[in-house]
Write a protein that holds these residues in place. Structure first.
Motif, PDB file in Angstrom:
ATOM      1  N   MET A  28      -0.200   5.140   6.659  1.00 37.10           N
ATOM      2  CA  MET A  28      -1.130   4.912   5.720  1.00 37.10           C
ATOM      3  C   MET A  28      -2.161   5.733   5.404  1.00 37.10           C
ATOM      4  N   TYR A  29      -1.898   6.679   4.593  1.00 37.53           N
ATOM      5  CA  TYR A  29      -2.837   7.730   4.176  1.00 37.53           C
ATOM      6  C   TYR A  29      -3.412   7.467   2.982  1.00 37.53           C
ATOM      7  N   TYR A  30      -4.520   8.027   2.629  1.00 33.51           N
ATOM      8  CA  TYR A  30      -5.236   8.101   1.045  1.00 33.51           C
ATOM      9  C   TYR A  30      -5.639   9.647   1.075  1.00 33.51           C
ATOM     10  N   ILE A  31      -6.087   9.954  -0.144  1.00 35.93           N
ATOM     11  CA  ILE A  31      -6.337  11.464  -0.358  1.00 35.93           C
ATOM     12  C   ILE A  31      -7.903  11.347  -0.632  1.00 35.93           C
TER      13      ILE A  31
ATOM     14  N   TYR B 130       0.673  -1.149  -0.077  1.00 42.03           N
ATOM     15  CA  TYR B 130       0.005   0.041   0.079  1.00 42.03           C
ATOM     16  C   TYR B 130       0.937   1.184   0.007  1.00 42.03           C
ATOM     17  N   LEU B 131       2.044   1.111   0.754  1.00 39.21           N
ATOM     18  CA  LEU B 131       2.778   2.422   1.082  1.00 39.21           C
ATOM     19  C   LEU B 131       3.741   2.654  -0.288  1.00 39.21           C
TER      20      LEU B 131
ATOM     21  N   LYS C  66      -5.896  14.469   3.229  1.00 37.15           N
ATOM     22  CA  LYS C  66      -5.213  13.293   3.483  1.00 37.15           C
ATOM     23  C   LYS C  66      -6.124  12.538   4.808  1.00 37.15           C
TER      24      LYS C  66
ATOM     25  N   ARG D  49       3.091   4.016  -3.125  1.00 34.41           N
ATOM     26  CA  ARG D  49       3.096   5.094  -3.510  1.00 34.41           C
ATOM     27  C   ARG D  49       1.763   5.942  -2.777  1.00 34.41           C
ATOM     28  N   GLN D  50       1.647   7.125  -3.045  1.00 33.53           N
ATOM     29  CA  GLN D  50       0.316   7.687  -2.605  1.00 33.53           C
ATOM     30  C   GLN D  50      -0.827   7.173  -3.239  1.00 33.53           C
ATOM     31  N   ARG D  51      -1.907   7.201  -2.253  1.00 26.26           N
ATOM     32  CA  ARG D  51      -3.102   6.388  -2.671  1.00 26.26           C
ATOM     33  C   ARG D  51      -4.414   7.294  -2.874  1.00 26.26           C
ATOM     34  N   SER D  52      -5.264   7.062  -3.609  1.00 24.05           N
ATOM     35  CA  SER D  52      -6.589   7.997  -3.657  1.00 24.05           C
ATOM     36  C   SER D  52      -7.653   7.062  -3.222  1.00 24.05           C
ATOM     37  N   TYR D  53      -8.695   7.785  -2.689  1.00 28.26           N
ATOM     38  CA  TYR D  53      -9.925   7.072  -2.157  1.00 28.26           C
ATOM     39  C   TYR D  53     -10.735   6.299  -3.233  1.00 28.26           C
TER      40      TYR D  53
END
Length: 317
Positions: free
Chosen positions: A172-175, A12-13, A181, A15-19
């Motif tokens: 572990m964030y998502y946009i 998951y980490l 975030k 790269r940056q993740r989208s909703y």
């Protein structure tokens, strides 16, 4: 490697993740290790090296109930197919705020919210459960699927856990849709538990007479005389080419002894072949239960075997 969680989080980490990418469902079959005390180890039920199919679902809060239901449906399907579900019960494992070991992460407010959400999900899914205080994982409450072995001892077979804490610890964030975030929820789940433990329960439950589709040896050909050996070898090769697990007892022993030994070894199907079978291009089929199905063409037996295996039937017929 005590658990798979941190390794799957790295996927998951990367790269940056989208909703829009959630839920992300990650799963693997892996070998894990636990330094169990020697007095705790017990056959295949509790071992230091074990195999598990574990999954982690990383999701938005609004996806939690639907994904939890999918995990529960998967566990029920696997245990039902194995023939163990009817002996299972469900336990809602919760934290104990007075736990003297202070093993739990997070605040009381976070735990109360996690358990409130899980209680509502279990209510919506009409799950009949008992409550286990101080049985939760250190990061969140869980639904434990409990199984009683043949001696009446209860063990945990499968767990489905709601985790509202570890995503923050691992960053572990998502946009979200507003460009902000947010922290996802995580579901930790297994589908049929530890392979070794589940296998031990299957051996106990069926007293070694495993259903045909999971039996290590499904068919054994028993030539009555040496004259039938080549005939049996050819038929066994045909079944083996179709993917079935087949053997031939070539020993120069009386047919009664071959049948007794195959029966004691819980071989589902014994194919007795004599001169008459070779003349008529048939096979004589016996079940490990002692039932004699008589002579039939190999094609008829193959169709019967296919139907039993494909349906994951717990019966021989």
């Amino acid at each position: 490697r005590p658990m798979t969680c941190p390794f799957q989080y790295q996927v998951y980490l990367n790269r940056q993740r989208s909703y829009r990418e959630l839920p992300m469902r990650l799963g693997e079959t892996s070998t894990l290790f636990r330094n169990e005390d020697s007095g705790e180890m017990h056959g295949l039920i509790r071992v230091r090296q074990f195999t598990i199919s574990e999954g982690h679902l990383i999701l938005r809060p609004d996806q939690l109930e639907e994904e939890f239901k999918g995990c529960l449906d998967l566990a029920k399907y696997c245990l039902g197919t194995l023939g163990l579900l009817d002996k299972c019960t469900f336990r809602f494992s919760q934290w104990d705020p007075a736990n003297p070991n202070n093993k739990y992460e997070g605040t009381a407010e976070q735990w109360e919210e996690a358990q409130r959400v899980m209680a509502q999900i279990l209510k919506d899914l009409d799950v009949d459960y008992t409550v286990g205080i101080d049985e939760a994982a250190f990061y969140g409450p869980k639904l434990d699927i409990q199984y009683k072995n043949v001696y009446g001892k209860e063990d945990t077979l499968v767990t489905i856990q709601i985790d509202m804490l570890l995503a923050e610890k691992f960053g572990m964030y998502y946009i979200d849709e507003n460009g902000e975030k947010k922290l996802p929820y995580i579901i930790h789940r297994t589908s049929m538990g530890c392979y070794e433990r589940t296998l031990a329960y299957l051996i106990e439950e069926f007293a070694g007479a495993l259903p045909v589709w999971m039996a290590p040896e499904q068919v054994r050909f028993l030539p009555v005389t040496d004259r039938a050996c080549d005939y049996c070898a050819d038929l066994a090769r045909q079944l083996s080419d179709l993917g079935y697990r087949v053997d031939v007892d070539y020993r120069n022993e009386k047919i009664g002894k071959k049948i007794r030994e195959a029966t004691m070894e819980k071989i589902p199907y014994m194919i007795v072949v004599g001169d008459r079978d070779m003349e008529n291009n048939t096979v004589s089929v016996r079940l490990r239960t002692g039932e004699d199905l008589g002579a039939m063409p190999l094609a008829d037996f193959t169709a019967k075997l296919k139907a039993v295996v494909d349906s994951k039937s717990l019966d021989l017929n």
